[in-house]
Design an enzyme around this catalytic site. Structure first.
Site, PDB file in Angstrom:
ATOM      1  N   ASP A   1       6.348  -5.049 -30.817  1.00  0.00           N
ATOM      2  CA  ASP A   1       7.668  -4.749 -31.380  1.00  0.00           C
ATOM      3  C   ASP A   1       7.562  -3.790 -32.570  1.00  0.00           C
ATOM      4  OD1 ASP A   1       8.610  -6.452 -29.484  1.00  0.00           O
ATOM      5  OD2 ASP A   1       9.339  -7.990 -30.866  1.00  0.00           O
TER       6      ASP A   1
ATOM      7  N   ASP B   1       8.896 -15.010 -28.213  1.00  0.00           N
ATOM      8  CA  ASP B   1       9.163 -14.283 -26.969  1.00  0.00           C
ATOM      9  C   ASP B   1       7.977 -13.402 -26.562  1.00  0.00           C
ATOM     10  OD1 ASP B   1       9.738 -12.631 -29.180  1.00  0.00           O
ATOM     11  OD2 ASP B   1      11.132 -11.382 -28.040  1.00  0.00           O
ATOM     12  N   HIS B   2       6.873 -13.449 -27.317  1.00  0.00           N
ATOM     13  CA  HIS B   2       5.655 -12.721 -26.952  1.00  0.00           C
ATOM     14  C   HIS B   2       4.471 -13.649 -26.687  1.00  0.00           C
ATOM     15  CE1 HIS B   2       7.164  -8.612 -27.959  1.00  0.00           C
ATOM     16  NE2 HIS B   2       8.082  -9.371 -28.522  1.00  0.00           N
TER      17      HIS B   2
ATOM     18  N   HIS C   1       9.702  -4.359 -25.510  1.00  0.00           N
ATOM     19  CA  HIS C   1      11.074  -4.628 -25.045  1.00  0.00           C
ATOM     20  C   HIS C   1      11.694  -3.368 -24.451  1.00  0.00           C
ATOM     21  CE1 HIS C   1      11.914  -8.610 -26.907  1.00  0.00           C
ATOM     22  NE2 HIS C   1      11.047  -8.207 -27.831  1.00  0.00           N
TER      23      HIS C   1
ATOM     24  N   HIS D   1       7.418  -5.044 -38.648  1.00  0.00           N
ATOM     25  CA  HIS D   1       8.222  -6.016 -37.889  1.00  0.00           C
ATOM     26  C   HIS D   1       7.840  -7.431 -38.337  1.00  0.00           C
ATOM     27  CE1 HIS D   1      10.385  -7.778 -34.546  1.00  0.00           C
ATOM     28  NE2 HIS D   1       9.281  -8.337 -34.082  1.00  0.00           N
TER      29      HIS D   1
ATOM     30  N   HIS E   1       1.895  -9.929 -31.896  1.00  0.00           N
ATOM     31  CA  HIS E   1       2.436 -10.645 -33.061  1.00  0.00           C
ATOM     32  C   HIS E   1       2.873 -12.038 -32.640  1.00  0.00           C
ATOM     33  CE1 HIS E   1       6.077  -8.985 -31.263  1.00  0.00           C
ATOM     34  NE2 HIS E   1       6.849  -9.655 -32.089  1.00  0.00           N
TER      35      HIS E   1
ATOM     36  N   HIS F   1       5.739 -13.812 -32.594  1.00  0.00           N
ATOM     37  CA  HIS F   1       7.073 -14.238 -32.152  1.00  0.00           C
ATOM     38  C   HIS F   1       7.034 -14.936 -30.789  1.00  0.00           C
ATOM     39  CE1 HIS F   1       9.387 -11.345 -35.032  1.00  0.00           C
ATOM     40  NE2 HIS F   1       9.105 -12.497 -35.593  1.00  0.00           N
TER      41      HIS F   1
HETATM   42 ZN   LIG Z   1       9.022  -9.659 -32.395  1.00  0.00          ZN
END
Ligand SMILES: [Zn+2]
Length: 257
Positions: A130, A58-59, A169, A113, A54, A56
């Site tokens: 996530d 942090d990915h 995570h 998500h 996805h 985001h």
């Molecule tokens: Zn995420």
């Protein structure tokens, strides 16, 4: 097929997928560049593809630098994330197939998500970003409870029990404390928590888990179970025989747990 887990940013995980027949490698969710780069150099691996679950930051935070370092890599992600994942050149939809070396995988569209969240399944390895976590699931940022319920229970839960689950995570300990609150009499949850309590290090590296373990301990895959349904009904008088209503309530409960 070989999988190498790369922890970064305290509680994130990226994964290297290596085809042992050709030596080709892909990385799932390179949220940071250096931890991935270091691992590639250590094993003298040439990166051929990136599988994004996805959009985001942090990915995908390491994407641009990986593209600068390795020429011509394929960037896979949901077509919903076109324009949100830099360099996305292989947009995917439900049941798209992907490959790295001689390994082929299947894509599951799993909104909830985010609207473009997808999971990748390679043989008995599932990469969930996530969407599905150890003992829990992602927050609903762009999707509805129905979206996430269908993604988890209509799709992922139907995969073979031996499927290994690689999540984005390390939230497993906190998730299982919530699971124990929902089902205080569930022995499998107590056992899983006890095993985690014996682990050391940051992050705790509880990845991968298995679908069997998730089905036994993850409340978001257990909304038809009496204990979970009762807890939701106590909380907000929903019909305990309506698993989507149960899911909706426990997802909200988790947000403030
Ligand atoms: Zn995420």
């Amino acid at each position: 097929m070989k999988v190498i887990t790369i922890p970064y940013s305290f509680d994130n995980y990226a994964y290297l997928i290596i085809c042992e027949k050709t030596g080709d490698a892909a990385v799932v969710d390179p949220g940071e560049y250096y931890p991935v780069y270091r691992e590639l150099k250590k094993h003298e691996i040439q990166l051929k593809a990136v599988f994004c679950t996805h959009h985001h930051g942090d990915h995908i935070g390491g994407l641009r630098e990986l593209c600068d370092e390795f020429d011509g890599i394929a960037i896979y992600g949901s077509e919903e994330d076109s324009g949100r994942i830099p360099g996305l050149n292989f947009p995917l939809t439900e049941k798209s197939t992907v490959s790295i070396g001689k390994i082929t995988g299947q894509v599951f569209a799993t909104p909830g998500h985010t609207r473009g969240s997808i999971c990748y399944s390679f043989k008995d390895h599932l990469f969930t970003g996530d969407t599905l976590f150890g003992g829990g699931c992602g927050r609903l940022f762009e999707g509805t409870a129905l979206d996430m319920y269908e993604s988890l229970n209509g799709k992922l839960r139907k995969l073979p029990k031996e499927t290994k689950v690689y999540f984005g995570h390390e939230y497993t300990s906190q998730n299982l404390k919530f699971a124990r609150f929902i089902e205080p009499d569930n022995i499998a949850i107590a056992q899983r928590l006890a095993e985690i309590d014996n682990k050391q290090g940051t992050p705790l590296m509880t990845t991968p888990s298995t679908m069997q373990l998730e089905c036994a301990t993850n409340p978001f895959l257990r909304c038809e179970e009496e204990g979970v349904a009762q807890k939701a009904a106590e909380q907000s008088h929903v019909d305990p025989l309506d698993p989507l209503a149960v899911f909706t309530v426990i997802r909200k409960m988790k947000d403030s747990f």
